[in-house]
Design a protein around this motif. Structure first.
Motif, mmCIF file in Angstrom:
data_model
loop_
_atom_site.group_PDB
_atom_site.id
_atom_site.type_symbol
_atom_site.label_atom_id
_atom_site.label_comp_id
_atom_site.label_asym_id
_atom_site.label_seq_id
_atom_site.Cartn_x
_atom_site.Cartn_y
_atom_site.Cartn_z
ATOM 1 N N VAL A 5 81.336 64.412 52.569
ATOM 2 C CA VAL A 5 80.124 65.102 53.239
ATOM 3 C C VAL A 5 80.820 66.028 51.983
ATOM 4 O O VAL A 5 81.394 67.228 51.715
ATOM 5 C CB VAL A 5 80.430 65.418 54.396
ATOM 6 N N ILE A 6 78.864 66.005 51.348
ATOM 7 C CA ILE A 6 79.267 67.386 49.900
ATOM 8 C C ILE A 6 77.883 68.421 51.136
ATOM 9 O O ILE A 6 76.685 67.112 51.256
ATOM 10 C CB ILE A 6 78.448 67.329 49.179
ATOM 11 N N LEU A 7 77.532 69.610 51.639
ATOM 12 C CA LEU A 7 76.404 70.302 52.315
ATOM 13 C C LEU A 7 76.425 71.936 51.363
ATOM 14 O O LEU A 7 76.718 72.207 51.117
ATOM 15 C CB LEU A 7 77.126 70.931 53.586
ATOM 16 N N LEU A 8 75.107 71.140 50.171
ATOM 17 C CA LEU A 8 73.936 72.296 49.781
ATOM 18 C C LEU A 8 73.385 72.965 50.686
ATOM 19 O O LEU A 8 72.449 72.567 51.883
ATOM 20 C CB LEU A 8 73.581 71.264 49.305
ATOM 21 N N ALA A 9 73.819 74.732 50.635
ATOM 22 C CA ALA A 9 72.588 74.849 51.422
ATOM 23 C C ALA A 9 72.719 76.453 51.633
ATOM 24 O O ALA A 9 72.443 76.517 50.013
ATOM 25 C CB ALA A 9 73.627 75.384 52.651
ATOM 26 N N GLY A 50 87.152 70.108 56.042
ATOM 27 C CA GLY A 50 86.884 68.647 55.195
ATOM 28 C C GLY A 50 85.246 69.189 54.605
ATOM 29 O O GLY A 50 84.844 67.888 53.632
ATOM 30 N N ILE A 51 84.276 69.672 54.820
ATOM 31 C CA ILE A 51 82.975 69.581 54.598
ATOM 32 C C ILE A 51 83.095 70.587 53.275
ATOM 33 O O ILE A 51 83.911 71.495 52.844
ATOM 34 C CB ILE A 51 82.538 70.137 55.285
ATOM 35 N N GLU A 52 82.846 69.219 52.021
ATOM 36 C CA GLU A 52 82.516 70.363 50.813
ATOM 37 C C GLU A 52 81.075 71.318 51.079
ATOM 38 O O GLU A 52 80.150 70.411 50.681
ATOM 39 C CB GLU A 52 83.246 69.776 49.713
ATOM 40 N N ILE A 53 81.149 72.891 50.857
ATOM 41 C CA ILE A 53 79.710 73.276 51.130
ATOM 42 C C ILE A 53 79.901 73.968 49.429
ATOM 43 O O ILE A 53 80.714 75.358 49.294
ATOM 44 C CB ILE A 53 80.135 74.252 52.187
ATOM 45 N N TYR A 54 78.641 73.915 48.870
ATOM 46 C CA TYR A 54 77.595 74.965 48.197
ATOM 47 C C TYR A 54 76.499 75.686 48.446
ATOM 48 O O TYR A 54 75.383 75.347 49.083
ATOM 49 C CB TYR A 54 77.269 73.831 46.770
ATOM 50 N N ARG A 55 76.788 77.356 48.334
ATOM 51 C CA ARG A 55 75.647 77.949 48.650
ATOM 52 C C ARG A 55 75.085 78.687 47.072
ATOM 53 O O ARG A 55 75.670 79.233 46.692
ATOM 54 C CB ARG A 55 76.543 78.922 50.191
ATOM 55 N N TYR A 56 74.021 78.231 47.573
ATOM 56 C CA TYR A 56 73.236 78.798 45.827
ATOM 57 C C TYR A 56 72.699 80.246 45.821
ATOM 58 O O TYR A 56 72.217 80.641 47.050
ATOM 59 C CB TYR A 56 72.334 77.442 45.835
ATOM 60 N N LYS A 57 72.289 80.666 44.737
ATOM 61 C CA LYS A 57 71.038 81.481 45.013
ATOM 62 C C LYS A 57 69.971 81.797 43.651
ATOM 63 O O LYS A 57 69.776 80.893 42.626
ATOM 64 C CB LYS A 57 71.304 82.535 44.394
ATOM 65 N N TYR A 58 68.927 80.653 44.786
ATOM 66 C CA TYR A 58 67.317 81.043 43.967
ATOM 67 C C TYR A 58 66.987 81.902 42.867
ATOM 68 O O TYR A 58 67.242 83.130 43.364
ATOM 69 C CB TYR A 58 66.539 79.778 44.756
ATOM 70 N N ASP A 59 66.553 81.598 41.677
ATOM 71 C CA ASP A 59 66.613 82.433 40.957
ATOM 72 C C ASP A 59 64.936 82.794 41.209
ATOM 73 O O ASP A 59 64.544 83.534 40.006
ATOM 74 C CB ASP A 59 67.068 82.558 39.585
ATOM 75 N N PRO A 70 73.042 85.537 49.092
ATOM 76 C CA PRO A 70 72.684 86.666 48.153
ATOM 77 C C PRO A 70 73.802 86.529 46.713
ATOM 78 O O PRO A 70 74.127 86.973 46.065
ATOM 79 C CB PRO A 70 73.969 87.916 49.156
ATOM 80 N N GLU A 71 74.375 85.288 47.573
ATOM 81 C CA GLU A 71 75.747 85.171 45.440
ATOM 82 C C GLU A 71 76.072 83.732 45.804
ATOM 83 O O GLU A 71 76.127 83.336 47.605
ATOM 84 C CB GLU A 71 76.816 85.920 45.562
ATOM 85 N N GLU A 72 76.306 82.640 45.093
ATOM 86 C CA GLU A 72 76.785 81.885 45.189
ATOM 87 C C GLU A 72 77.832 81.596 45.512
ATOM 88 O O GLU A 72 78.850 82.444 45.491
ATOM 89 C CB GLU A 72 76.473 81.260 43.832
ATOM 90 N N GLU A 73 78.270 80.299 46.679
ATOM 91 C CA GLU A 73 79.936 80.428 46.712
ATOM 92 C C GLU A 73 80.313 78.421 46.910
ATOM 93 O O GLU A 73 79.264 78.213 46.909
ATOM 94 C CB GLU A 73 79.320 80.664 47.927
#
Length: 406
Positions: free
Chosen positions: A31-35, A49-58, A40-43
């Protein structure tokens, strides 16, 4: 299976999403979770066990970036192209700049299933699933269009969008049978699967004997605690709770666990009413710690009023947290709460538009040890069914079915 989830959550990822992802990981899926997209910043990190990507929309457009890269190095030309493109995109493009940003991120990951949480991500999920030849699950956490805080024009747009795009997912999931029935009726689709917003007991919870609400709030040990937990915002009717404190017994207080800019307004209101010494603001608490706060309350309250269909048919996280913590609940007479009371008997219904009615209900409930004790017992019985172990099995059955679907 390879599963890619996507959610617009930027402040805090909904507990429901993390539980679903964790359950799938424990069942052997990736499971990959895009959130976020407005964090405030990308992480990038791994949780349970969940691969999490947090984004900052420009606030740019991925298609426009490619066009600009081919233009002469002239600021006036680039500004003109930007202006024209964005105007056309907002007016004519089915895929707007934000959709395109999400699509770009989704397509960076191969998936057997794209699992979309809530309406803002649905179009992006459809596009990604088409391009990757993947299955698509739409997980609607609420009647997104039916939010009173949204302008009428936006409510209508969201309704049309959901009606148009909801026919594309392989499976539609929602949070309770009332919303499932409305979606089936209004969109002319098969009734969505229901996975309720239940939770799980944290490690060592059954042996926990402290009272973190009183410890963190500095609440006298002999006081009774009425607890609200959740987002602090104007539409949640928290003013009624503040005003209702005037009708509480003198040894009873209101504790608010949550955050939001509206807290300042509520503090001022409590001060004006002369009840600030009996209203405690405990701030933001991570979802995995919430039950430790819930168990410290004598009564839990859900103050929502039927100001829109989203509130009328709600089944919020906090109800299931109170249940697992064994805390009796006061609510308004909304359909899901009425169903829970009829089936399990852990809710006391009152008129949540009236501070006096709310305050008197608190007083009467605290004065009846027999009724409170009975409601606590009913919570424990209900918890045998209203827990994530039960709901998680439903999720795994959905994935088992979708894996065999051609």
């Amino acid at each position: 299976m390879k599963i890619v989830m996507i959610t617009p959550d930027s402040y805090m990822i909904d507990r429901r999403i993390l539980l679903e992802a964790k359950t799938l990981v424990q069942a052997g899926h990736s499971v990959i979770l895009l959130a976020g997209f407005e964090c405030p910043e990308e992480e990038h990190y791994v949780l349970d066990g969940i691969e999490i990507y947090r984004y900052k929309y420009d606030w740019d457009d991925e298609r426009l970036k490619k066009i600009r890269a081919m233009l002469p190095d002239n600021d006036k030309i680039k500004m003109f192209v930007n202006k024209v493109f964005m105007r056309l995109a907002r007016k004519f493009f089915e895929i707007n700049p934000f959709d395109q940003f999400m699509i770009t991120k989704l397509l960076q990951f191969d998936a057997d299933v794209y699992h979309v949480h809530d309406l803002p991500c649905l179009k992006a999920g459809i596009q990604a699933a088409r391009k990757k030849g993947a299955k698509l699950i739409y997980d609607a956490h609420e009647l997104y269009y039916a939010q009173d805080v949204l302008p009428i024009s936006l409510q209508r747009k969201y309704f049309k969008d959901e009606k148009k795009y909801i026919r594309y997912p392989d499976v539609v999931i929602t949070v309770n049978p009332f919303i499932a029935g409305l979606m089936a009726e209004r969109y002319h689709i098969k009734e969505p699967e229901v996975i309720m917003n239940c939770t799980e007991l944290p490690d060592r919870f059954t042996s926990y004997t402290g009272n973190i609400v009183k410890e963190k709030g500095g609440i006298p040990s002999d006081w009774k605690v009425v607890l609200y937990q959740g987002w602090i915002s104007p539409e949640r009717n928290i003013e009624t709770l503040i005003k209702g404190v005037s009708f509480f017994p003198e040894d009873t207080c209101l504790a608010l666990v949550g955050y939001g800019e509206y807290e300042a307004t509520l503090r001022k209101l409590a001060e004006e009413l002369g009840v600030l010494e009996r209203v405690f603001f405990l701030g933001k608490v991570p979802s995995h710690e919430m039950l430790y706060y819930s168990v410290g309350a004598d009564i839990g309250v859900i103050p929502y009023r039927p100001i829109d269909e989203n509130h009328r048919y709600c089944s919020p996280n906090k109800l299931f947290e109170y249940v697992l913590a064994g805390v009796p609940i006061i609510t308004d007479d909304l359909p899901f709460f009425q169903m829970m009371q009829e089936k399990y008997g852990f809710i006391c219904v009152t008129d949540m538009s009236s501070p006096e009615a709310f305050g008197r209900t608190v007083t009467e409930l605290l004065a009846s040890n027999q009724k409170l004790s009975s409601m606590r017992i009913n919570c424990k019985r209900a918890a045998e069914e209203l827990n994530w172990e039960v709901e998680g099995k439903k999720l795994l059955e959905i994935y088992k079915h979708i894996a065999t679907k051609k």
